[in-house]
Design a protein around this motif. Sequence first.
Motif, PDB file in Angstrom:
ATOM      1  N   LYS A   1       0.853  -1.298   0.046  1.00 43.41           N
ATOM      2  CA  LYS A   1      -0.114   0.311   0.079  1.00 43.41           C
ATOM      3  C   LYS A   1       0.837   1.165  -0.023  1.00 43.41           C
ATOM      4  CE  LYS A   1      -3.842  -2.214   2.488  1.00 43.41           C
ATOM      5  NZ  LYS A   1      -4.650  -2.348   3.821  1.00 43.41           N
ATOM      6  N   PRO A   2       0.277   2.335  -0.659  1.00 46.90           N
ATOM      7  CA  PRO A   2       1.440   3.669  -0.547  1.00 46.90           C
ATOM      8  C   PRO A   2       2.084   3.978   0.846  1.00 46.90           C
ATOM      9  CG  PRO A   2      -0.819   4.020  -1.747  1.00 46.90           C
ATOM     10  CD  PRO A   2      -0.806   2.704  -1.013  1.00 46.90           C
ATOM     11  N   LYS A   3       1.177   3.571   1.839  1.00 56.26           N
ATOM     12  CA  LYS A   3       1.841   4.019   3.247  1.00 56.26           C
ATOM     13  C   LYS A   3       2.888   3.173   3.400  1.00 56.26           C
ATOM     14  CE  LYS A   3      -1.695   1.114   5.751  1.00 56.26           C
ATOM     15  NZ  LYS A   3      -2.689   1.050   6.980  1.00 56.26           N
ATOM     16  N   ASP A   4       2.852   2.016   3.121  1.00 60.30           N
ATOM     17  CA  ASP A   4       4.011   1.112   3.258  1.00 60.30           C
ATOM     18  C   ASP A   4       5.372   1.565   2.483  1.00 60.30           C
ATOM     19  OD1 ASP A   4       2.485  -0.903   4.372  1.00 60.30           O
ATOM     20  OD2 ASP A   4       2.312  -1.802   2.522  1.00 60.30           O
ATOM     21  N   VAL A   5       5.392   2.413   1.402  1.00 61.37           N
ATOM     22  CA  VAL A   5       6.641   2.866   0.846  1.00 61.37           C
ATOM     23  C   VAL A   5       6.714   4.339   1.090  1.00 61.37           C
ATOM     24  CG1 VAL A   5       6.406   1.129  -1.251  1.00 61.37           C
ATOM     25  CG2 VAL A   5       5.243   3.283  -1.463  1.00 61.37           C
ATOM     26  N   VAL A   6       5.582   4.999   1.329  1.00 57.18           N
ATOM     27  CA  VAL A   6       6.000   6.270   1.858  1.00 57.18           C
ATOM     28  C   VAL A   6       5.085   6.580   3.033  1.00 57.18           C
ATOM     29  CG1 VAL A   6       5.844   8.890   1.050  1.00 57.18           C
ATOM     30  CG2 VAL A   6       6.056   7.093  -0.611  1.00 57.18           C
ATOM     31  N   PRO A   7       5.620   6.321   4.089  1.00 59.64           N
ATOM     32  CA  PRO A   7       5.009   6.253   5.561  1.00 59.64           C
ATOM     33  C   PRO A   7       4.294   7.854   5.693  1.00 59.64           C
ATOM     34  CG  PRO A   7       6.803   4.596   6.043  1.00 59.64           C
ATOM     35  CD  PRO A   7       6.866   5.423   4.314  1.00 59.64           C
ATOM     36  N   ALA A   8       5.246   8.695   5.248  1.00 58.80           N
ATOM     37  CA  ALA A   8       5.213  10.040   5.806  1.00 58.80           C
ATOM     38  C   ALA A   8       3.828  10.503   5.020  1.00 58.80           C
ATOM     39  CB  ALA A   8       6.303  10.749   5.397  1.00 58.80           C
ATOM     40  N   LEU A   9       3.146   9.836   4.169  1.00 59.26           N
ATOM     41  CA  LEU A   9       1.783  10.295   3.516  1.00 59.26           C
ATOM     42  C   LEU A   9       0.856  10.576   4.684  1.00 59.26           C
ATOM     43  CD1 LEU A   9       1.372   7.890   0.495  1.00 59.26           C
ATOM     44  CD2 LEU A   9       1.525  10.299   0.487  1.00 59.26           C
ATOM     45  N   PHE A  10       1.085   9.850   5.706  1.00 61.40           N
ATOM     46  CA  PHE A  10      -0.243   9.902   6.744  1.00 61.40           C
ATOM     47  C   PHE A  10       0.193  11.032   7.966  1.00 61.40           C
ATOM     48  CE2 PHE A  10      -1.306   6.475   4.227  1.00 61.40           C
ATOM     49  CZ  PHE A  10      -2.551   6.675   3.863  1.00 61.40           C
ATOM     50  N   GLU A  11       1.368  11.673   7.726  1.00 57.89           N
ATOM     51  CA  GLU A  11       1.758  12.643   8.897  1.00 57.89           C
ATOM     52  C   GLU A  11       0.641  13.658   8.821  1.00 57.89           C
ATOM     53  OE1 GLU A  11       5.648  15.304   9.965  1.00 57.89           O
ATOM     54  OE2 GLU A  11       5.740  14.005   8.257  1.00 57.89           O
ATOM     55  N   LEU A  12       0.314  14.107  10.118  1.00 53.69           N
ATOM     56  CA  LEU A  12      -0.701  15.056  10.145  1.00 53.69           C
ATOM     57  C   LEU A  12       0.035  16.397  10.191  1.00 53.69           C
ATOM     58  CD1 LEU A  12      -3.842  15.254  10.970  1.00 53.69           C
ATOM     59  CD2 LEU A  12      -3.275  15.487  13.297  1.00 53.69           C
ATOM     60  N   LEU A  13      -0.784  17.230   9.513  1.00 56.34           N
ATOM     61  CA  LEU A  13      -0.105  18.839   9.561  1.00 56.34           C
ATOM     62  C   LEU A  13      -1.340  19.818   9.245  1.00 56.34           C
ATOM     63  CD1 LEU A  13       0.953  19.478   5.920  1.00 56.34           C
ATOM     64  CD2 LEU A  13       0.310  17.110   6.492  1.00 56.34           C
ATOM     65  N   ASN A  14      -0.974  21.157   9.453  1.00 57.60           N
ATOM     66  CA  ASN A  14      -2.022  22.131   9.157  1.00 57.60           C
ATOM     67  C   ASN A  14      -1.653  22.575   7.599  1.00 57.60           C
ATOM     68  OD1 ASN A  14      -3.407  22.323  11.449  1.00 57.60           O
ATOM     69  ND2 ASN A  14      -2.109  23.859  12.531  1.00 57.60           N
ATOM     70  N   ALA A  15      -2.354  22.740   6.946  1.00 59.47           N
ATOM     71  CA  ALA A  15      -2.195  23.093   5.360  1.00 59.47           C
ATOM     72  C   ALA A  15      -3.346  24.076   4.777  1.00 59.47           C
ATOM     73  CB  ALA A  15      -2.037  21.881   4.673  1.00 59.47           C
ATOM     74  N   GLU A  16      -2.743  24.909   3.756  1.00 60.86           N
ATOM     75  CA  GLU A  16      -3.606  25.732   3.011  1.00 60.86           C
ATOM     76  C   GLU A  16      -3.154  26.026   1.712  1.00 60.86           C
ATOM     77  OE1 GLU A  16      -4.468  29.416   4.567  1.00 60.86           O
ATOM     78  OE2 GLU A  16      -6.016  29.928   3.035  1.00 60.86           O
ATOM     79  N   ILE A  17      -3.684  25.601   0.972  1.00 56.22           N
ATOM     80  CA  ILE A  17      -3.248  26.016  -0.687  1.00 56.22           C
ATOM     81  C   ILE A  17      -4.013  27.046  -1.168  1.00 56.22           C
ATOM     82  CG2 ILE A  17      -2.735  25.141  -2.866  1.00 56.22           C
ATOM     83  CD1 ILE A  17      -2.063  22.365  -1.491  1.00 56.22           C
ATOM     84  N   ASP A  18      -3.410  28.205  -1.576  1.00 57.13           N
ATOM     85  CA  ASP A  18      -4.623  29.231  -2.027  1.00 57.13           C
ATOM     86  C   ASP A  18      -4.463  29.619  -3.514  1.00 57.13           C
ATOM     87  OD1 ASP A  18      -6.243  31.508  -2.187  1.00 57.13           O
ATOM     88  OD2 ASP A  18      -5.003  32.855  -1.095  1.00 57.13           O
ATOM     89  N   ASP A  19      -4.942  28.715  -4.377  1.00 56.93           N
ATOM     90  CA  ASP A  19      -5.061  28.914  -5.877  1.00 56.93           C
ATOM     91  C   ASP A  19      -3.451  29.213  -6.419  1.00 56.93           C
ATOM     92  OD1 ASP A  19      -6.359  29.059  -8.185  1.00 56.93           O
ATOM     93  OD2 ASP A  19      -6.651  31.505  -8.142  1.00 56.93           O
ATOM     94  N   ILE A  20      -2.743  28.536  -6.313  1.00 59.99           N
ATOM     95  CA  ILE A  20      -1.248  28.264  -6.961  1.00 59.99           C
ATOM     96  C   ILE A  20      -1.237  27.248  -7.933  1.00 59.99           C
ATOM     97  CG2 ILE A  20      -0.599  29.101  -4.635  1.00 59.99           C
ATOM     98  CD1 ILE A  20       0.852  26.527  -4.397  1.00 59.99           C
ATOM     99  N   PRO A  21      -0.246  27.512  -8.915  1.00 56.49           N
ATOM    100  CA  PRO A  21       0.075  26.343  -9.873  1.00 56.49           C
ATOM    101  C   PRO A  21      -0.158  25.053  -9.571  1.00 56.49           C
ATOM    102  CG  PRO A  21       1.490  28.242 -10.344  1.00 56.49           C
ATOM    103  CD  PRO A  21       0.845  28.474  -9.148  1.00 56.49           C
ATOM    104  N   LEU A  22      -0.704  23.882 -10.026  1.00 61.44           N
ATOM    105  CA  LEU A  22      -0.675  22.710  -9.491  1.00 61.44           C
ATOM    106  C   LEU A  22       0.603  22.072  -9.111  1.00 61.44           C
ATOM    107  CD1 LEU A  22      -2.349  20.095  -8.756  1.00 61.44           C
ATOM    108  CD2 LEU A  22      -1.935  19.455 -11.346  1.00 61.44           C
ATOM    109  N   THR A  23       1.464  22.295 -10.071  1.00 60.90           N
ATOM    110  CA  THR A  23       2.934  21.821 -10.339  1.00 60.90           C
ATOM    111  C   THR A  23       3.675  22.404  -9.175  1.00 60.90           C
ATOM    112  OG1 THR A  23       3.688  23.494 -11.788  1.00 60.90           O
ATOM    113  CG2 THR A  23       3.110  21.384 -12.779  1.00 60.90           C
ATOM    114  N   GLU A  24       3.476  23.647  -8.559  1.00 63.60           N
ATOM    115  CA  GLU A  24       4.174  24.180  -7.701  1.00 63.60           C
ATOM    116  C   GLU A  24       3.640  23.499  -6.089  1.00 63.60           C
ATOM    117  OE1 GLU A  24       4.177  28.437  -5.267  1.00 63.60           O
ATOM    118  OE2 GLU A  24       4.072  28.201  -7.472  1.00 63.60           O
TER     119      GLU A  24
END
Length: 345
Positions: free
Chosen positions: A245-268
Amino acid sequence: MSRLAFAALCWLLPAAALAAEGRIQVELAMPATFPVLGQQQWYQLFSELGVDGLQIRKAAAGDKAEIKTAGSKAAPVYHVVGMLGSNGQLDLPGGRFSSRDRARIAAWLAKLKAGGPAALTGGGGPIPFGLAAAQFADVNAELSTAVADSTKGLTPGEVLQKLSSGLEHPFVVDRAVLRRLAASAAITDELQGLTIGTALAYAVRAEGLALVPRSTDSKRIEYLIVQPTEKQTTWPVGWSLEDKKPKDVVPALFELLNAEIDDIPLTEAIAAVCGRLKVPVLYDHYALARQGIDLAKLQAKFPARKTWYGKIIDRVLHQCGLTGQWRLDDAGKPLLWVTTLKPVK
């Protein structure tokens, strides 16, 4: 708050236990005339690669390159016997190496440690591409070498020329295909650090082409760059996780954090997330072009909240009509493959 803000707080979930990795013991058998300097080079190489046991001894009658499995399923031990030849080459099950093939040997050991002997031959089922088990292991080891230099700004044709020049097995490519790759737009995704197999498959994918290893009538291995058919097996841009499963190879995928993305380029946005995860991201530019999706025009939004990295990636990609697939390069390192929701062959 900045347009893209992350604040790591704590682990949401403990990392899932990975499949049991084995311990590797190496025994190198050599002819009586094998030079002392050569013995020292091989001993130093395997010592630096971190095997769990190492011995170099004179070859005895009946010795052959083989792997014997001991221990338990939960803690396997792989005892490797390698045969050093008078030409300085080392024969291991499924491949032949020189003392300069450090990366290939490291990849061979990593595959054995992670998946056992079956991982070196593609498992117990049919061997892909119609290759013999030893041939597939040889190809696998060769294409598992990491790309040493930056590829940014090179055309697919230039990437093919650069990466193929150091391979043992030749490429057979039609002149028209070479011209097509040379005329293709420069690659924007960085391939440095990925394996050669993944990088080559990605580079030629830009023109809807594919990498295919094959065995000739004389049992020589060669690589083709072809226009793939629907039923044809091709070398992938990263291998599927299969039972992981993805969490097996990238455990940090499920690291809890505060986040906000305010209309920026997807690639960024994706670059920022994957940068924190320390995994490369590759975009399926061929599929994007076929479906008329302009990556440069895609914007990402994510409301201010406590979340986890995997959720951010899934959310911003889906809102742009894309999907992210977690894959492994030929050396077993994770990457994110971003492609269209509707598959394009």
